[in-house]
Structures are given as structure tokens and as C-alpha cells.
Design an enzyme around this catalytic site. Sequence first.
Site, short mmCIF file in Angstrom:
data_model
loop_
_atom_site.label_atom_id
_atom_site.label_comp_id
_atom_site.label_asym_id
_atom_site.label_seq_id
_atom_site.Cartn_x
_atom_site.Cartn_y
_atom_site.Cartn_z
N ASP A 1 67.34 64.79 27.51
CA ASP A 1 67.36 65.78 26.42
C ASP A 1 67.93 67.06 27.04
OD1 ASP A 1 66.32 66.04 23.50
OD2 ASP A 1 65.59 67.85 24.44
N LYS B 1 58.08 62.63 22.78
CA LYS B 1 58.93 63.60 23.48
C LYS B 1 58.13 64.19 24.62
CE LYS B 1 63.07 65.40 22.74
NZ LYS B 1 64.13 64.79 21.93
N1 GLU Z 1 66.89 63.31 23.41
C1 GLU Z 1 67.63 62.56 22.45
C2 GLU Z 1 67.14 62.89 21.06
O1 GLU Z 1 66.59 63.93 20.83
C3 GLU Z 1 67.68 61.09 22.75
C4 GLU Z 1 66.35 60.39 22.75
C5 GLU Z 1 66.41 58.95 23.25
O2 GLU Z 1 67.48 58.44 23.50
O3 GLU Z 1 65.34 58.39 23.37
O4 GLU Z 1 67.36 62.16 20.13
#
Ligand code: GLU
Length: 450
Positions: free
Chosen positions: A149, A109
Site C-alpha cells: 500500500d 488493512k
Molecule cells: N493496497 C491495495 C488496496 O488498497 C491492494 C490490496 C491487496 O492487494 O491486497 O487495494
Amino acid sequence: MASSPKEYNVYKSVERQFNKAAEKMGLDPDVRAILSKTNTETVVNFPVEMDNGEVRMFTGYRVQHNNVLGPYKGGLRFHPEVDINEVRALASWMTWKSAINEIPFGGAKGGITFDPAEVSFRELEHISRRFTYALGNVIGPEYDIPAPDVNTNAQIMAWILDTYLLMQPTHERARCMHVVTGKPIESGGSLGRDRATGQGVVYCIEQWATDNKFDLKGSTYFVQGFGNVGSWTAKLMKPHGAKMVAVADATGNFVCPDGADPDELIAYMDKQARERDELRKARQEDKIRALGPIGVKGYPGLKEVDKATFLATKADIFVPAALENQITNETAKTLNVRLVAEGANGPTDPDGDEILWSRKIDVIPDILCNSGGVIVSYFEWLQNKRSEYWKVSDVVSKLKEKIVGDEQQPGGYLRVRDAAKEFNVDWRTAAYVVALRRLEKVYKERGIWP
Ligand code: GLU
């Protein structure tokens, strides 16, 4: 701009969740030691020239928790409260999400600590691009793949893609389209990615309703956060005949006992977005800032209430789809629902979990419930690698197979439901158990070298 540590350390919640599941299942101590740490943590400070000519420093993060199951994967968040502990927590949740749904990805992340509502469109582009440049080879199509996100979207992914490609040798560029997912369709995005997280939430709710012989028709629910996840969840609950009786976002907390129509609410917000686009074209950024955030406030029939009243709304289902730390020691006691379906990451802290468990309120935990986003990110990544375009109907049916599945081929939901029975634990602990079992198996098979 340095990030100030928040009072609430969400990574402590992850540690509690993780330790609880590790104890229950008797996780191998070596694997436990490995997974309780993140693999790498990158902090970048980078300059951006703002519209007024001044240079402002920004702090960005990319935390890579684990990649034993595949390349690191996870979104980027632009928010004033982003700090290292939040990013660590979010990165580890990504590892569990992929493991639960048997997606060949690890967890990561990232984010930048700033409020995107306070910068112009042009500044936002420059911040996104300079951050990508600062990350350099920390990301890569076969190594670590960002996605949207909180406060990031397809446009920002297009800037990141473009910047990353421009950093590659010319002959390599065409095969790096999968360095980021959640892109606009024309720039290599997947049909169905926009709705994916909300669609996954609704698939989980549907299965919960079937399991509990609960009729969604005429049921009531409320949503905290009306961004991508909250609005798509509401839109997809509508065909079930469920009624949205409260909604909250950055513009306030609102109740609407007669029910608010999600499509009309979305149209109301689209109109605000179009107004801002016009102002942007006319280079009137000051007017955009004066208008404040786009939101549900002002929509006819919504009555503003305080947050405590909002959270105590009587309904069948609550979908938190905003930020962490909403269902806590204090607020869990006041919830007046049968089910919490977590669209957000980390909306319930461990104290809140214990209270919901003792009150027999069901929880479909974040790492299962909101995993539709990363599942369809995986499909987008595959399409880019194979130079394919899938139909939206194929994307959503494959999503359902992954996130729910059936008795012959269980998906995430069924695996978690079975583990909850097997270990007689709450669903969050069960979801961790499913993920940790898989990771433990891989570590056992591959061993620790040398
Ligand atoms: N931000 C989204 C999550 O927390 C998607 C992450 C992604 O698709 O890599 O799952």
C-alpha cells in the site's frame, strides 16, 4: 511511538457512506449491525535496534474487518499518519472491494506509524521483519494476506514473506508462499501485479468514456500522487492520446499545460532511485536522506503551484492517487473536471461527494476504481497455491473481465453502473449497494450461529 489521533477521522466518512447505502437499499438490520463493526483489531508495539545502536519502539496495526467471503485481504501502509481509525476505514473498504468484484476475500488493512524516508534501508528491513514477527499468526496464507500500500513495495513483501516462512515449521514453508501478495516476480509474485491498480483505473476510465461517448484521444487529465498507482495510470493513459496537464507528489504540486510525458517522468524518477541505490551500496545513507524523497520536482516543464491551484486545474479527468481527504467541502467546489477516477483510497469525503453530485461531476469510486490491485493479488494468490505462472496478457485480460466485464458476464464496473440506475444514486452509494447486497445474501444463507 504512540500515534496521535488526527483531526480528520476517516472512519467517520466510512460510517456515513455505509449508512447512506444501507438506508437506500434497506439493508437487513442484523447484517448492518455486523458490518458496521470490524471483526478484530490488533495493535502491536515492537522494538527495533536502529543503525546508531539505539532501540526505537514502533506501533503497528492489523485490522480485520470481515471474512465472510473469504480470507482477510489488504495492504500494509507505512506512514506517519497511520492510526487506528485510518486502518479501520481502509480495512472495511477492502471488504467492499472484494465483494463488488466477486473475489473470494474479506477485508483487512495494516500499517506502521512512521516515515520510511527517515530510516535507512537496513532499518526498513528490520522494521518490516520485526512487525511481521510481532503479528505472528494474525496473518497467514489462508487467513489474512497482506500486500503493498502507501510506501510499501515488492521488496518489503519479500522481507515479510521470508520472515513469515522462517517462523513456520520447515516442512510447511513451501506451501505458505501466498501469505503475502505483491511480491517480486522471482519470489513468487505475479506478472502484471505492479501495474494492476493503474491498469484497473484505466479500464474503468475507458468504459466510462465508451458509455459517455467521450473521446479519450486529445483529452486532458491530471494526477495527484505519482507513485505506483499514479505513474501506471499515466503510463497507460498515454496510448489513448490523453495529455497529463498537472501532477503532484511528495515533492510538490505542478502544472504542465503543454503536457508531461509519463514515460519520461518515470525515467526521471528511476534515475533518482538508481542514484540512491549507488549511495546505499556505498553505505552513504546520510546523503540519501539529504536528497529527500524521490519525486517529479525538477523535471523540465513543470511549474510549481499551490495545492488549491493544482486541484482547480482545468482538465477532463482528475485521478487522485495519493491519500485520503483531498476532495472536501472546500475543494470539491473548485474542481474543474468531468470525471474523478479515484486511484487512492478515500480521496473524497462525504461532503465532497455531495458537492460533486450536485455539480454533476462523475465519480468512479475508489472501491471500484482502484480494485485492480486486489484483483491481481487474488491472481497471484491463486498462482502460488497452484504453483503456476500466468502470462502477463492472461493476467490483464482476466483483470478486465473482473473489473469491467461485459453484458453477458458483468464485472464490478457494470454491476455498479446498473445499481446506480436502479437506485438512482451516486456511484459510491451504488458500489456499496453492490457489495452489501452480496454480503447480505451470504449472511442470510449461512445464518448467525448459534
Ligand atoms: N493496497 C491495495 C488496496 O488498497 C491492494 C490490496 C491487496 O492487494 O491486497 O487495494
